[in-house]
Structures are given as C-alpha cells and as structure tokens.
Design a protein around this motif. Sequence first.
Motif, PDB file in Angstrom:
ATOM      1  N   SER A 127       0.825  -1.214   0.000  1.00  0.00           N
ATOM      2  CA  SER A 127       0.000   0.000   0.000  1.00  0.00           C
ATOM      3  C   SER A 127       0.859   1.265   0.000  1.00  0.00           C
ATOM      4  CB  SER A 127      -0.966   0.000   1.180  1.00  0.00           C
ATOM      5  OG  SER A 127      -0.269  -0.094   2.392  1.00  0.00           O
ATOM      6  N   THR A 128       1.986   1.242   0.707  1.00  0.00           N
ATOM      7  CA  THR A 128       2.899   2.395   0.706  1.00  0.00           C
ATOM      8  C   THR A 128       3.488   2.594  -0.689  1.00  0.00           C
ATOM      9  OG1 THR A 128       3.437   2.094   3.040  1.00  0.00           O
ATOM     10  CG2 THR A 128       5.012   3.352   1.706  1.00  0.00           C
ATOM     11  N   ILE A 129       3.904   1.526  -1.307  1.00  0.00           N
ATOM     12  CA  ILE A 129       4.480   1.615  -2.656  1.00  0.00           C
ATOM     13  C   ILE A 129       3.438   2.121  -3.647  1.00  0.00           C
ATOM     14  CG2 ILE A 129       5.436   0.244  -4.563  1.00  0.00           C
ATOM     15  CD1 ILE A 129       6.776  -1.480  -2.281  1.00  0.00           C
ATOM     16  N   ARG A 130       2.206   1.644  -3.522  1.00  0.00           N
ATOM     17  CA  ARG A 130       1.115   2.099  -4.391  1.00  0.00           C
ATOM     18  C   ARG A 130       0.851   3.598  -4.194  1.00  0.00           C
ATOM     19  NH1 ARG A 130      -1.936  -1.827  -2.979  1.00  0.00           N
ATOM     20  NH2 ARG A 130      -3.209  -0.638  -1.541  1.00  0.00           N
ATOM     21  N   ARG A 131       0.836   4.049  -2.940  1.00  0.00           N
ATOM     22  CA  ARG A 131       0.619   5.478  -2.668  1.00  0.00           C
ATOM     23  C   ARG A 131       1.773   6.316  -3.203  1.00  0.00           C
ATOM     24  NH1 ARG A 131      -1.061   3.464   2.158  1.00  0.00           N
ATOM     25  NH2 ARG A 131       0.860   4.099   3.197  1.00  0.00           N
ATOM     26  N   HIS A 132       2.985   5.808  -3.090  1.00  0.00           N
ATOM     27  CA  HIS A 132       4.155   6.518  -3.623  1.00  0.00           C
ATOM     28  C   HIS A 132       4.014   6.704  -5.124  1.00  0.00           C
ATOM     29  CE1 HIS A 132       8.240   6.850  -5.261  1.00  0.00           C
ATOM     30  NE2 HIS A 132       8.465   7.573  -4.171  1.00  0.00           N
TER      31      HIS A 132
END
Length: 138
Positions: free
Chosen positions: A84-89
């Motif tokens: 989810s962090t990578i997707r938001r980035h």
Amino acid sequence: VDLSPVDDYLPGSVLESLKCLVIPKFDQVRKLPAWGTVFSPYVHFVRPADAQEEDCFFRIIESYLKILLSTLLITKPDSPDSASTIRRHQAQTFYCLQQKRNDKTRSVLERAFDPLWADRYIETMLFECPPLINKQRS
C-alpha cells in the motif's frame, strides 16, 4: 478544493464524511482541465461570484481540512515497504506529474515572479515528486 486521493480511492472515513457535507450551489462551476483526473468526485472547482459564495467556499475548505485532520489523527502508518505504501508513492508521483501540466499555475507564478523562479517553485515546493522508496532496509 479537493482531498485528492493519492491512490485509486479515498479512505472510507473520508468518503463518509464528504458525503454528509451540504454543499451550496455556485453560480460559476468550472470544467475540470484535462489533467484533472487526479481529483476525487468531491472536487469543487468553482469561481465564487460574490462575497457570500466566497464565504461558502471558505466553509467548504474548512470542512475538508477538518475531515482530513480527523482522519490523520486515527490513521496508523503502514510500513515503508508495504504494497500500500508503494502504491501510494506511485500515485503521489502521478499526481505531481499531472499537476505540473497545469499551465495556469505556471503562468500566474511567472507573471508574479519570473519563469526561472516559477519552475523552481513548482518543481521543488508545490509538486516535487517524492523520492524513490529505498527497498532495502538499513
């Protein structure tokens, strides 16, 4: 004004709060520009026609900020390497790139200052793309 999603959706608590807001009618609702795909369905892209509409618009802004703050206070952070962090980035990078396509922002800043200053401000302050996520932990 908008709480633009940094991913494909806004968090459920934000959506529920936005749905409950009573939004007045504005005389001059503007069409979103081509790069405006980064906005949520709750964007208000208007030109207030008078002082009363300006007050209404400021109240909407205040409501959006209260919703954002209340959500931030209860949100638990994800790990830096989570999906989810990578997707938001990736979504934040896309958002910044789309916003940089807004020629009106650049034009206003160039007139107020100068082209070099405007470019630097847009690239390093307003819409600086987030640094790459370091996938290796130290």
